[in-house]
Design a protein around this motif. Sequence first.
Motif, PDB file in Angstrom:
ATOM      1  N   HIS A 191       0.710  -1.212   0.093  1.00  0.00           N
ATOM      2  CA  HIS A 191       0.013  -0.254  -0.087  1.00  0.00           C
ATOM      3  C   HIS A 191       0.818   1.306  -0.074  1.00  0.00           C
ATOM      4  CE1 HIS A 191      -3.525  -2.369   1.873  1.00  0.00           C
ATOM      5  NE2 HIS A 191      -3.058  -2.815   0.954  1.00  0.00           N
ATOM      6  N   GLY A 192       2.100   1.167   0.592  1.00  0.00           N
ATOM      7  CA  GLY A 192       2.659   2.184   0.605  1.00  0.00           C
ATOM      8  C   GLY A 192       3.545   2.466  -0.832  1.00  0.00           C
ATOM      9  N   ARG A 193       3.970   1.404  -1.458  1.00  0.00           N
ATOM     10  CA  ARG A 193       4.414   1.703  -2.788  1.00  0.00           C
ATOM     11  C   ARG A 193       3.235   2.399  -3.806  1.00  0.00           C
ATOM     12  NH1 ARG A 193       7.498  -3.911  -4.148  1.00  0.00           N
ATOM     13  NH2 ARG A 193       9.258  -3.709  -2.676  1.00  0.00           N
ATOM     14  N   ALA A 194       2.004   1.766  -3.491  1.00  0.00           N
ATOM     15  CA  ALA A 194       0.827   2.461  -4.408  1.00  0.00           C
ATOM     16  C   ALA A 194       0.352   3.642  -3.868  1.00  0.00           C
ATOM     17  CB  ALA A 194      -0.273   1.379  -4.306  1.00  0.00           C
ATOM     18  N   ARG A 195       0.736   4.224  -2.602  1.00  0.00           N
ATOM     19  CA  ARG A 195       0.749   5.585  -2.162  1.00  0.00           C
ATOM     20  C   ARG A 195      -1.017   5.731  -1.917  1.00  0.00           C
ATOM     21  NH1 ARG A 195       4.316   9.704  -2.239  1.00  0.00           N
ATOM     22  NH2 ARG A 195       2.598  10.705  -0.926  1.00  0.00           N
ATOM     23  N   VAL A 196      -1.654   4.436  -1.464  1.00  0.00           N
ATOM     24  CA  VAL A 196      -3.035   4.869  -1.092  1.00  0.00           C
ATOM     25  C   VAL A 196      -3.233   5.886   0.157  1.00  0.00           C
ATOM     26  CG1 VAL A 196      -3.511   2.294  -1.883  1.00  0.00           C
ATOM     27  CG2 VAL A 196      -2.977   2.817   0.548  1.00  0.00           C
ATOM     28  N   ALA A 197      -2.183   5.985   0.751  1.00  0.00           N
ATOM     29  CA  ALA A 197      -2.589   7.152   1.836  1.00  0.00           C
ATOM     30  C   ALA A 197      -0.969   7.787   2.126  1.00  0.00           C
ATOM     31  CB  ALA A 197      -3.031   6.406   3.040  1.00  0.00           C
ATOM     32  N   ASP A 198      -1.348   8.916   2.453  1.00  0.00           N
ATOM     33  CA  ASP A 198       0.007   9.940   2.629  1.00  0.00           C
ATOM     34  C   ASP A 198       0.428   9.584   4.137  1.00  0.00           C
ATOM     35  OD1 ASP A 198      -0.023  11.338   0.137  1.00  0.00           O
ATOM     36  OD2 ASP A 198      -1.917  12.290   0.751  1.00  0.00           O
ATOM     37  N   VAL A 199      -0.347   9.402   5.065  1.00  0.00           N
ATOM     38  CA  VAL A 199      -0.001   9.264   6.594  1.00  0.00           C
ATOM     39  C   VAL A 199      -0.548   7.889   6.846  1.00  0.00           C
ATOM     40  CG1 VAL A 199      -0.005  10.058   8.805  1.00  0.00           C
ATOM     41  CG2 VAL A 199       0.178  11.536   6.647  1.00  0.00           C
ATOM     42  N   VAL A 200       0.318   7.119   7.576  1.00  0.00           N
ATOM     43  CA  VAL A 200      -0.190   5.913   7.968  1.00  0.00           C
ATOM     44  C   VAL A 200      -0.123   5.627   9.544  1.00  0.00           C
ATOM     45  CG1 VAL A 200       0.471   3.413   8.123  1.00  0.00           C
ATOM     46  CG2 VAL A 200       0.125   4.356   5.774  1.00  0.00           C
ATOM     47  N   TYR A 201      -0.908   5.251  10.324  1.00  0.00           N
ATOM     48  CA  TYR A 201      -0.829   5.103  11.754  1.00  0.00           C
ATOM     49  C   TYR A 201      -0.737   3.301  11.923  1.00  0.00           C
ATOM     50  CZ  TYR A 201      -1.859  10.126  12.179  1.00  0.00           C
ATOM     51  OH  TYR A 201      -1.893  11.333  12.105  1.00  0.00           O
ATOM     52  N   LEU A 202       0.207   3.066  12.702  1.00  0.00           N
ATOM     53  CA  LEU A 202       0.348   1.632  12.662  1.00  0.00           C
ATOM     54  C   LEU A 202       0.337   1.434  14.278  1.00  0.00           C
ATOM     55  CD1 LEU A 202       1.466  -1.159  12.199  1.00  0.00           C
ATOM     56  CD2 LEU A 202       3.906  -0.348  12.330  1.00  0.00           C
ATOM     57  N   VAL A 203      -0.717   0.598  14.655  1.00  0.00           N
ATOM     58  CA  VAL A 203      -1.166   0.173  16.113  1.00  0.00           C
ATOM     59  C   VAL A 203      -0.454  -1.024  16.341  1.00  0.00           C
ATOM     60  CG1 VAL A 203      -2.733  -0.241  17.704  1.00  0.00           C
ATOM     61  CG2 VAL A 203      -3.179   1.402  15.912  1.00  0.00           C
ATOM     62  N   SER A 204       0.860  -1.215  16.795  1.00  0.00           N
ATOM     63  CA  SER A 204       1.532  -2.531  16.827  1.00  0.00           C
ATOM     64  C   SER A 204       2.734  -2.231  17.731  1.00  0.00           C
ATOM     65  CB  SER A 204       1.893  -2.983  15.457  1.00  0.00           C
ATOM     66  OG  SER A 204       2.689  -4.263  15.712  1.00  0.00           O
ATOM     67  N   GLY A 205       3.410  -3.135  18.141  1.00  0.00           N
ATOM     68  CA  GLY A 205       4.704  -2.795  19.100  1.00  0.00           C
ATOM     69  C   GLY A 205       5.731  -3.987  18.430  1.00  0.00           C
ATOM     70  N   ASP A 206       5.491  -4.697  17.188  1.00  0.00           N
ATOM     71  CA  ASP A 206       6.058  -5.925  16.796  1.00  0.00           C
ATOM     72  C   ASP A 206       7.485  -5.422  15.911  1.00  0.00           C
ATOM     73  OD1 ASP A 206       6.971  -8.491  15.862  1.00  0.00           O
ATOM     74  OD2 ASP A 206       4.755  -8.836  15.058  1.00  0.00           O
ATOM     75  N   ASP A 207       8.414  -6.012  16.489  1.00  0.00           N
ATOM     76  CA  ASP A 207       9.888  -5.712  15.896  1.00  0.00           C
ATOM     77  C   ASP A 207       9.724  -6.241  14.315  1.00  0.00           C
ATOM     78  OD1 ASP A 207      12.677  -6.752  15.344  1.00  0.00           O
ATOM     79  OD2 ASP A 207      12.855  -5.280  16.992  1.00  0.00           O
ATOM     80  N   ASP A 208       9.100  -7.201  13.992  1.00  0.00           N
ATOM     81  CA  ASP A 208       9.103  -7.976  12.779  1.00  0.00           C
ATOM     82  C   ASP A 208       8.436  -6.743  11.755  1.00  0.00           C
ATOM     83  OD1 ASP A 208      10.243 -10.031  13.746  1.00  0.00           O
ATOM     84  OD2 ASP A 208       8.310 -11.367  13.993  1.00  0.00           O
ATOM     85  N   LEU A 209       7.763  -5.956  12.167  1.00  0.00           N
ATOM     86  CA  LEU A 209       7.190  -5.221  11.183  1.00  0.00           C
ATOM     87  C   LEU A 209       8.197  -3.876  10.778  1.00  0.00           C
ATOM     88  CD1 LEU A 209       3.549  -4.640  12.766  1.00  0.00           C
ATOM     89  CD2 LEU A 209       4.348  -5.910  10.837  1.00  0.00           C
ATOM     90  N   THR A 210       9.527  -3.787  11.449  1.00  0.00           N
ATOM     91  CA  THR A 210      10.382  -2.628  11.024  1.00  0.00           C
ATOM     92  C   THR A 210      10.595  -2.529   9.662  1.00  0.00           C
ATOM     93  OG1 THR A 210      11.236  -2.947  13.057  1.00  0.00           O
ATOM     94  CG2 THR A 210      12.372  -1.829  11.644  1.00  0.00           C
ATOM     95  N   GLU A 211      10.896  -3.544   8.980  1.00  0.00           N
ATOM     96  CA  GLU A 211      11.211  -3.509   7.632  1.00  0.00           C
ATOM     97  C   GLU A 211      10.014  -3.053   6.648  1.00  0.00           C
ATOM     98  OE1 GLU A 211      14.331  -5.457   9.573  1.00  0.00           O
ATOM     99  OE2 GLU A 211      12.195  -6.103   9.672  1.00  0.00           O
ATOM    100  N   ALA A 212       9.018  -3.696   6.974  1.00  0.00           N
ATOM    101  CA  ALA A 212       7.773  -3.060   6.344  1.00  0.00           C
ATOM    102  C   ALA A 212       7.717  -1.541   6.593  1.00  0.00           C
ATOM    103  CB  ALA A 212       6.500  -3.857   6.660  1.00  0.00           C
ATOM    104  N   VAL A 213       7.805  -1.044   7.576  1.00  0.00           N
ATOM    105  CA  VAL A 213       7.750   0.231   7.771  1.00  0.00           C
ATOM    106  C   VAL A 213       8.591   1.201   6.827  1.00  0.00           C
ATOM    107  CG1 VAL A 213       8.153   2.290   9.479  1.00  0.00           C
ATOM    108  CG2 VAL A 213       6.807   0.311  10.272  1.00  0.00           C
ATOM    109  N   GLU A 214       9.818   0.659   6.954  1.00  0.00           N
ATOM    110  CA  GLU A 214      10.951   1.227   6.006  1.00  0.00           C
ATOM    111  C   GLU A 214      10.567   1.076   4.717  1.00  0.00           C
ATOM    112  OE1 GLU A 214      14.383  -0.800   7.397  1.00  0.00           O
ATOM    113  OE2 GLU A 214      14.754   0.548   9.329  1.00  0.00           O
TER     114      GLU A 214
END
Length: 364
Positions: free
Chosen positions: A110-133
């Motif tokens: 969704h980030g690559r497709a720019r479906v939103a300009d600002v994303v709010y992530l409700v999580s604390g999972d370390d495994d999502l770090t690469e997806a955020v980047e």
Amino acid sequence: MSSWCAVYVDVGYLLASAATRVTGSSLRSGIEVDYPGLVSRLVEQVEADSGLPVLRVNWYDSGSRPGGQPDHHQDQIGLLPKVKLRLGRLSYAGEQKGVDVRLGLDLALHGRARVADVVYLVSGDDDLTEAVEEAQGAGVQVRLLSVPGVNGTSHAVSKHLRRAVDDELLIDLETVDTCVRSRALAPGLVASLGEEDAAVDEIGAPSDDATDETVPGATPSAPEPDTADVGDATSASGEADASEPVPQAEPAGIPVPSPAVLGRKRASEVVLPEPLTATTGPGTESGPGLWDAVAYAVVSSWCRTATPASLAELRAAQPTVPGELDRALLLDLSSRSGAYDIDDAARHGVRERFWHHVGRIRLT
């Protein structure tokens, strides 16, 4: 082109962290959630923070029914406006599968497709770090929306994830405290019964040597009178004639427990006594003291919705800790110790203290 914000909710993190704030344990079964109110408040907060309308709330959880199908609550959540239900599945061992993968892939794609300009992530999972980047590399701003702990700071958020996001803010305290509550009242909030209420509360309770069996053809004996019956049968001189049977009160005269009395009754017959040692303070920050404190909190939370049958089933499973309870033990231990990886000694220690406290549970 319209600008939007979007919310990606790791439900496992959200509910476990909220349960910890409300009950002291991450056990999800110990809380009840107002899902429409929770989603509505999250939308209001992110729209106010970003100044943009919400495109969608993506709700990531494991399907509670076989094959990863949604349960009743998840069905209702999926029908809420602007909510997209994204379900993983439960393994045969009761472990959540596919949820983090779905969330990470959606965040990156969704980030690559720019479906939103600002994303709010409700999580604390370390495994999502690469997806955020990955999403940030496409020009999307990613803000972490974390659950406040009892100390007012974010609860159970990975340092790597916190470092990767563009900003971090806390979910409003009022949102958690209003939409998430314990399934049972805390002992300190249960009003004590007065003498009259206590007598009413025990009406119909069989004595220790009472029996439900009746011998065919036998003449039923008069029931043993309770204290109120004896008071009614007392003579004017203040003495009761013990040689004569005391007449039983008429059914119409038996007081009926009021809703207030019933409302003060505990929701469960399964009770865990107070701990023998303190569960907070010096000695509970690490090692055996911490293991005992974590285990006590999890068992205490479980007892709030347990039944005698579920207690018997739990004890029969020993030494295997059921998946949901084991996850709560390890998650709470990780959160309180600040260690992402739990070593074998700590795992064995907290499980041993878990069974110790299960052995202390009594029925009332």
